[in-house]
Structures are given as C-alpha cells and as structure tokens.
Design a protein around this motif. Sequence first.
Motif, mmCIF file in Angstrom:
data_model
loop_
_atom_site.group_PDB
_atom_site.id
_atom_site.type_symbol
_atom_site.label_atom_id
_atom_site.label_comp_id
_atom_site.label_asym_id
_atom_site.label_seq_id
_atom_site.Cartn_x
_atom_site.Cartn_y
_atom_site.Cartn_z
ATOM 1 N N GLY A 2 0.800 -1.225 0.000
ATOM 2 C CA GLY A 2 0.000 0.000 0.000
ATOM 3 C C GLY A 2 0.828 1.269 0.000
ATOM 4 N N THR A 3 1.955 1.260 0.693
ATOM 5 C CA THR A 3 2.786 2.466 0.771
ATOM 6 C C THR A 3 3.300 2.897 -0.600
ATOM 7 O OG1 THR A 3 3.405 2.042 3.073
ATOM 8 C CG2 THR A 3 4.867 3.472 1.793
ATOM 9 N N PRO A 4 3.966 2.007 -1.379
ATOM 10 C CA PRO A 4 4.403 2.438 -2.717
ATOM 11 C C PRO A 4 3.251 2.696 -3.680
ATOM 12 C CG PRO A 4 4.930 0.123 -2.366
ATOM 13 C CD PRO A 4 4.499 0.673 -1.050
ATOM 14 N N VAL A 5 2.126 1.984 -3.511
ATOM 15 C CA VAL A 5 0.969 2.242 -4.374
ATOM 16 C C VAL A 5 0.431 3.641 -4.118
ATOM 17 C CG1 VAL A 5 -1.439 1.601 -4.813
ATOM 18 C CG2 VAL A 5 0.330 -0.167 -4.728
ATOM 19 N N LEU A 6 0.306 4.007 -2.853
ATOM 20 C CA LEU A 6 -0.178 5.354 -2.525
ATOM 21 C C LEU A 6 0.772 6.412 -3.078
ATOM 22 C CD1 LEU A 6 -2.118 7.262 -1.062
ATOM 23 C CD2 LEU A 6 -0.739 6.959 1.009
ATOM 24 N N GLU A 7 2.064 6.194 -2.922
ATOM 25 C CA GLU A 7 3.057 7.146 -3.431
ATOM 26 C C GLU A 7 2.935 7.312 -4.943
ATOM 27 O OE1 GLU A 7 7.941 7.413 -3.764
ATOM 28 O OE2 GLU A 7 7.047 6.314 -2.080
ATOM 29 N N ALA A 8 2.730 6.193 -5.656
ATOM 30 C CA ALA A 8 2.603 6.251 -7.112
ATOM 31 C C ALA A 8 1.326 6.973 -7.531
ATOM 32 C CB ALA A 8 2.624 4.837 -7.696
ATOM 33 N N LEU A 9 0.230 6.706 -6.829
ATOM 34 C CA LEU A 9 -1.039 7.357 -7.153
ATOM 35 C C LEU A 9 -0.948 8.870 -6.953
ATOM 36 C CD1 LEU A 9 -3.465 4.822 -5.452
ATOM 37 C CD2 LEU A 9 -3.338 5.271 -7.915
ATOM 38 N N LEU A 10 -0.428 9.276 -5.803
ATOM 39 C CA LEU A 10 -0.313 10.714 -5.523
ATOM 40 C C LEU A 10 0.700 11.370 -6.460
ATOM 41 C CD1 LEU A 10 -0.397 10.665 -1.613
ATOM 42 C CD2 LEU A 10 -2.255 11.275 -3.171
ATOM 43 N N GLY A 11 1.765 10.638 -6.802
ATOM 44 C CA GLY A 11 2.758 11.167 -7.733
ATOM 45 C C GLY A 11 2.213 11.363 -9.133
ATOM 46 N N SER A 12 1.118 10.649 -9.445
ATOM 47 C CA SER A 12 0.465 10.781 -10.755
ATOM 48 C C SER A 12 -0.784 11.651 -10.692
ATOM 49 C CB SER A 12 0.099 9.390 -11.292
ATOM 50 O OG SER A 12 1.257 8.608 -11.484
ATOM 51 N N ASP A 13 -0.932 12.402 -9.583
ATOM 52 C CA ASP A 13 -2.011 13.381 -9.413
ATOM 53 C C ASP A 13 -3.403 12.776 -9.307
ATOM 54 O OD1 ASP A 13 -0.294 15.587 -9.336
ATOM 55 O OD2 ASP A 13 -0.282 15.758 -11.515
#
Length: 303
Positions: A16-27
């Motif tokens: 979940g941590t890297p998934v959340l980071e990727a989602l937020l990084g992609s706006d």
Amino acid sequence: MPSVRVALAGATGNIGTPVLEALLGSDFNVTALSRIGGNSSKLKPHPNLTIKEVDFNSVESLAAALVGVQVVISCVATLAMGDQNPLIDAAVAAGVKRFIPAEFGIDSMNPLCRQLPIVGVSKVKTQQRLQEKSRSNPGFTYTAIANGLFLDWCLEENIILNIPQHTATLYNGGDVKFSASLLSDIAKAVLGVIAHQDETVNRVVYIHSALVTQNQLIQYVKEKDGKKWNTIVKDTEELKQESLAAQAEGSKGGIEAATLGFSLCGMFNSDYGCDFSSHLDNELLGIKELNEDELRKLVESFL
C-alpha cells in the motif's frame, strides 16, 4: 486519467505504501480507507489525499466512504485477504467500476497454487466473489495482479537469501527460475491497470521485474566480495508440510509462518507456475525488466 477518484485500503502496508506514493505522484485523488483507530496517523498530509475511517466489516460504512470513487485498490495485509467481501460488496453498492483485490503474489490460476491454503482459502474465494458480482452487475469489473515474490522486500528481510550473513536455504536446489518484482514496479502495474481497464477487464495480469534463481543472486554477491556462503537445501514439499503443521497450531505466529511458507512453495517449484515469462503483461502495464547490471547492483546494495 488523474481525474479518476481512487480508494485505497491498506495504504500503510508493504504494498500500500508504494501504491499510494505512485497514485499521488500521478495526481490521482485518493481516499485512504483506514480502520477505525488504525494507522492513519502514519499517512503524510497531501492535497490529493483524503483519509476516511471505516468499519471494514460493515458494507454500509464502506459504501458511504466509496461514494464518487471509480477504482478501489485493496492492499490489505495477507492475513486479511480472506475478508475482502464487505469491501467488494460496498464497492458494488457505491457504483465502483474497477476493483483490484489484494492478490499480489503467486499464480492463483495455477491448479497446484489453488490447493495451497494461502490461495484457496482467500484469493480463490475473493475471485469467485468478484466474478459473481461482475456477472450480476455488468458495470462492476475487477483485475488481479500476480507479481511473484517482492524482490527488494524479500532481500531486505533476508527471506530468499541472507546477504549480510552469506547464508541461504536453497529451495529445490536453488536453480528454480522464479518471477519477482520490485515494490515500485507493482505500484506501476496498479497505475497500468487503471490506465488500461478495457485490456485488463476481469482477469489476472502478470508482471515481473526479473526472472531469477537463488544461485544466480548468490553468484552476484560472490563476484563482489568473494566470501564463502553457508547454504542448506530444502524441498518445497517438506516446507509445505511444515507450513501445514504451523497453520494447524492456530497461533498468530504459526499462521504468519505458514503463510510465508506457502508463498515460497508457490515460488520455488516450477510445477506451481512460478515463471511468468511466457505470459507477461509488462509491456501493456509499462513495466521494464531489470537488465543484468541493474539486477546485480540491486543485490550488491544489500551487502
């Protein structure tokens, strides 16, 4: 695509941590679903992040939090994978279009894998629920992601090798080729599924960052420092029996040990489909395989 609103369960976990980071990084606008009294305080504030505390056993509570959400991603912990039905039912009730379950691992479509408790008790039942809901609600779809072992996490946790101590248990001799993925590539695969919903509808997609063997990884370390390794060999059938015994104990520690053991059984025996290379969705989902130099540098980073 960033206009799609996404809900994420298990945002503070290993996946979940890297998934959340990727989602937020992609706006993307993300709703993090947090258990009441859970770990939401670990989440850093972000303008695109909304945190909603929910009762994961209540369809009503979950459905209220999912209003306006198009995609739900479940990254709940392994021991909670068998309890995704309320989240699935809530997603259907809220009009969610795509559900990505907490699959992330061995090939749940392989007949032998499906006999392992970690798959048969949780992943298969979750897939059956998703199929049933999709048939009765045509607007509701799902995609599961099979990514093999978590390559960087397993090296960091000394699961497939203990690089600092130069020790290893070589399963079935250590020359079995298995698919493994970086956590960051698993997160990219989630983004790829959201971007390619037509091509990934109602099926399992397969990715890996590399196809490797334990002995190959050990050789990289030997070439770097020249130190001797202490290894033992174990058959995965023996590991399976040990895992069944640990599960029968019923303790939390025993169940956790059994869960890891079953995962390793599925990833170090070619009969269990641990080599995904013939049916990868890497290109579709934007995953680039590591070349040998990149793989070598990754392994050396744990010395």
